[in-house]
Design an enzyme around this catalytic site. Sequence first.
Site, PDB file in Angstrom:
ATOM      1  N   THR A  21      54.726  15.246  24.059  1.00  0.00           N
ATOM      2  CA  THR A  21      55.584  15.825  25.111  1.00  0.00           C
ATOM      3  C   THR A  21      55.101  15.520  26.525  1.00  0.00           C
ATOM      4  O   THR A  21      55.672  16.017  27.488  1.00  0.00           O
ATOM      5  CB  THR A  21      55.668  17.367  24.984  1.00  0.00           C
ATOM      6  OG1 THR A  21      54.370  17.928  25.267  1.00  0.00           O
ATOM      7  CG2 THR A  21      56.139  17.802  23.610  1.00  0.00           C
ATOM      8  N   TRP A  22      54.023  14.728  26.658  1.00  0.00           N
ATOM      9  CA  TRP A  22      53.499  14.462  28.004  1.00  0.00           C
ATOM     10  C   TRP A  22      54.609  13.849  28.852  1.00  0.00           C
ATOM     11  O   TRP A  22      55.319  12.957  28.361  1.00  0.00           O
ATOM     12  CB  TRP A  22      52.292  13.511  27.902  1.00  0.00           C
ATOM     13  CG  TRP A  22      51.555  13.327  29.187  1.00  0.00           C
ATOM     14  CD1 TRP A  22      51.413  14.238  30.188  1.00  0.00           C
ATOM     15  CD2 TRP A  22      50.842  12.152  29.595  1.00  0.00           C
ATOM     16  NE1 TRP A  22      50.638  13.696  31.191  1.00  0.00           N
ATOM     17  CE2 TRP A  22      50.280  12.422  30.862  1.00  0.00           C
ATOM     18  CE3 TRP A  22      50.620  10.892  29.015  1.00  0.00           C
ATOM     19  CZ2 TRP A  22      49.509  11.486  31.556  1.00  0.00           C
ATOM     20  CZ3 TRP A  22      49.858   9.964  29.694  1.00  0.00           C
ATOM     21  CH2 TRP A  22      49.311  10.263  30.960  1.00  0.00           C
ATOM     22  N   TYR A  55      49.928  19.607  30.846  1.00  0.00           N
ATOM     23  CA  TYR A  55      51.241  18.965  30.996  1.00  0.00           C
ATOM     24  C   TYR A  55      52.222  19.806  31.804  1.00  0.00           C
ATOM     25  O   TYR A  55      53.256  19.296  32.236  1.00  0.00           O
ATOM     26  CB  TYR A  55      51.876  18.648  29.627  1.00  0.00           C
ATOM     27  CG  TYR A  55      51.048  17.741  28.726  1.00  0.00           C
ATOM     28  CD1 TYR A  55      49.957  17.029  29.209  1.00  0.00           C
ATOM     29  CD2 TYR A  55      51.373  17.595  27.375  1.00  0.00           C
ATOM     30  CE1 TYR A  55      49.204  16.227  28.376  1.00  0.00           C
ATOM     31  CE2 TYR A  55      50.623  16.781  26.537  1.00  0.00           C
ATOM     32  CZ  TYR A  55      49.531  16.111  27.045  1.00  0.00           C
ATOM     33  OH  TYR A  55      48.789  15.308  26.222  1.00  0.00           O
TER      34      TYR A  55
HETATM   35  P1  NAP Z   1      53.889   6.854  23.898  1.00  0.00           P
HETATM   36  O1  NAP Z   1      54.350   7.897  22.970  1.00  0.00           O
HETATM   37  O2  NAP Z   1      53.121   5.712  23.392  1.00  0.00           O
HETATM   38  O3  NAP Z   1      55.118   6.253  24.721  1.00  0.00           O
HETATM   39  C1  NAP Z   1      56.076   7.046  25.339  1.00  0.00           C
HETATM   40  C2  NAP Z   1      57.093   6.099  25.927  1.00  0.00           C
HETATM   41  O4  NAP Z   1      57.701   5.357  24.858  1.00  0.00           O
HETATM   42  C3  NAP Z   1      58.201   6.803  26.672  1.00  0.00           C
HETATM   43  O5  NAP Z   1      58.467   6.053  27.830  1.00  0.00           O
HETATM   44  C4  NAP Z   1      59.372   6.758  25.700  1.00  0.00           C
HETATM   45  O6  NAP Z   1      60.611   6.665  26.367  1.00  0.00           O
HETATM   46  C5  NAP Z   1      59.111   5.475  24.958  1.00  0.00           C
HETATM   47  N1  NAP Z   1      59.694   5.508  23.619  1.00  0.00           N
HETATM   48  C6  NAP Z   1      59.570   6.476  22.671  1.00  0.00           C
HETATM   49  N2  NAP Z   1      60.258   6.161  21.578  1.00  0.00           N
HETATM   50  C7  NAP Z   1      60.859   4.966  21.827  1.00  0.00           C
HETATM   51  C8  NAP Z   1      61.707   4.135  21.088  1.00  0.00           C
HETATM   52  N3  NAP Z   1      62.090   4.428  19.844  1.00  0.00           N
HETATM   53  N4  NAP Z   1      62.132   2.975  21.664  1.00  0.00           N
HETATM   54  C9  NAP Z   1      61.737   2.645  22.917  1.00  0.00           C
HETATM   55  N5  NAP Z   1      60.924   3.399  23.665  1.00  0.00           N
HETATM   56  C10 NAP Z   1      60.492   4.554  23.128  1.00  0.00           C
HETATM   57  O7  NAP Z   1      53.000   7.471  25.083  1.00  0.00           O
HETATM   58  P2  NAP Z   1      52.460   8.897  25.486  1.00  0.00           P
HETATM   59  O8  NAP Z   1      53.539   9.801  25.870  1.00  0.00           O
HETATM   60  O9  NAP Z   1      51.353   8.614  26.451  1.00  0.00           O
HETATM   61  O10 NAP Z   1      51.718   9.434  24.166  1.00  0.00           O
HETATM   62  C11 NAP Z   1      52.343  10.267  23.220  1.00  0.00           C
HETATM   63  C12 NAP Z   1      51.834  11.688  23.290  1.00  0.00           C
HETATM   64  O11 NAP Z   1      50.438  11.756  23.061  1.00  0.00           O
HETATM   65  C13 NAP Z   1      51.989  12.334  24.662  1.00  0.00           C
HETATM   66  O12 NAP Z   1      53.325  12.659  24.950  1.00  0.00           O
HETATM   67  C14 NAP Z   1      51.051  13.499  24.533  1.00  0.00           C
HETATM   68  O13 NAP Z   1      51.658  14.543  23.778  1.00  0.00           O
HETATM   69  C15 NAP Z   1      49.900  12.859  23.767  1.00  0.00           C
HETATM   70  N6  NAP Z   1      48.817  12.359  24.672  1.00  0.00           N
HETATM   71  C16 NAP Z   1      47.600  12.962  24.584  1.00  0.00           C
HETATM   72  C17 NAP Z   1      46.568  12.556  25.427  1.00  0.00           C
HETATM   73  C18 NAP Z   1      45.237  13.239  25.316  1.00  0.00           C
HETATM   74  O14 NAP Z   1      44.389  13.045  26.187  1.00  0.00           O
HETATM   75  N7  NAP Z   1      44.996  14.010  24.279  1.00  0.00           N
HETATM   76  C19 NAP Z   1      46.756  11.515  26.352  1.00  0.00           C
HETATM   77  C20 NAP Z   1      48.003  10.904  26.393  1.00  0.00           C
HETATM   78  C21 NAP Z   1      49.022  11.333  25.532  1.00  0.00           C
HETATM   79  P3  NAP Z   1      61.657   7.890  26.397  1.00  0.00           P
HETATM   80  O15 NAP Z   1      60.919   9.054  26.979  1.00  0.00           O
HETATM   81  O16 NAP Z   1      62.762   7.363  27.232  1.00  0.00           O
HETATM   82  O17 NAP Z   1      62.084   8.146  24.977  1.00  0.00           O
END
Ligand code: NAP
Length: 276
Positions: A21-22, A55
């Site tokens: 959800t970030w 977040y």
């Molecule tokens: P991610 O999930 O790798 O990528 C998110 C991006 O991918 C968004 O721009 C999204 O666009 C796009 N996307 C998602 N599904 C898609 C699809 N089917 N086709 C094309 N594009 C797609 O990156 P993230 O948000 O950094 O990582 C995921 C989660 O991990 C975070 O939301 C958070 O909850 C967690 N996180 C944790 C940490 C930590 O330190 N523990 C750090 C970073 C992240 P749309 O939004 O337009 O769908």
Amino acid sequence: MMEHSVIFPDHRKVCALGQGTWKMGKSALREAEEVEALRAGIELGMSVVDTAEMYGNEELVGTAIRGLRDRVFLVTKVLPGNASRTGTKAACERSLNKLRTDYVDLFLLHWGGPHPIEDTVASMIELQQEGKIKAWGVSNMDVPEMERFYAVPGGVSCAANQILYNLAHRGVEYDLLPWCRERHLPVMAYSPADEGRLSRNPVLMEIAQKHEATPVQIALAWILRRPGMIAIPKAGSVTHVQENYRSLSIKLTAEDVDLLDEAFPPPGRKVHLDSW
Ligand code: NAP
């Protein structure tokens, strides 16, 4: 799609594809769509929903899980600066209020910080005994930090490590993933689509074409091959959630995996854990 499932040390079983959800809740214009996307994912069985006090969107997540709480494996995180003996518990109370629930399924220390880990662990265990959290874990911890956690009283009850892992960041395959595997410690792969960058990769595009899939689906299917690993892509629309769900049924061939190894070579030596 429980074929891809992960079992936590306390025997709870979740679908290996969850939801991040970030960056949700940043624009009031998108909030309704984001809530709808999360709800659609939960309905499909993608029960792990990952948020963090950092977040600033726990209220939005609270709205998304309303009426569905018993189908959600809710994860939130305490900021390192708050993870003291009393601060950890206060942060948990704040998160519970914002999420409008009386327990979280997994409470993580977001990354290593200034407070003694003995204190953080003791608070986590107390929260668990009080029923406010079902389990606790860590995030962004490499092998030496994990060893430090396992050495403090109660540290072995850590239930997960959430780390950056995707095709473009494979360093942890060298030592951290085997370390976790040996201890049956579930790993949560964050940024599994490399924050969306993998959607534009030509090798992924080529493999995707063969499977009538998209590059992100292939990137997720590649992660889901690993036992004990949960991928938590963030998708801001129902369309993306549905597309991601389909990755659970994509079976990559040995040839696909070889092509991916060529394009994104696995580590041949220790690489320090990357983070965002
Ligand atoms: P991610 O999930 O790798 O990528 C998110 C991006 O991918 C968004 O721009 C999204 O666009 C796009 N996307 C998602 N599904 C898609 C699809 N089917 N086709 C094309 N594009 C797609 O990156 P993230 O948000 O950094 O990582 C995921 C989660 O991990 C975070 O939301 C958070 O909850 C967690 N996180 C944790 C940490 C930590 O330190 N523990 C750090 C970073 C992240 P749309 O939004 O337009 O769908």
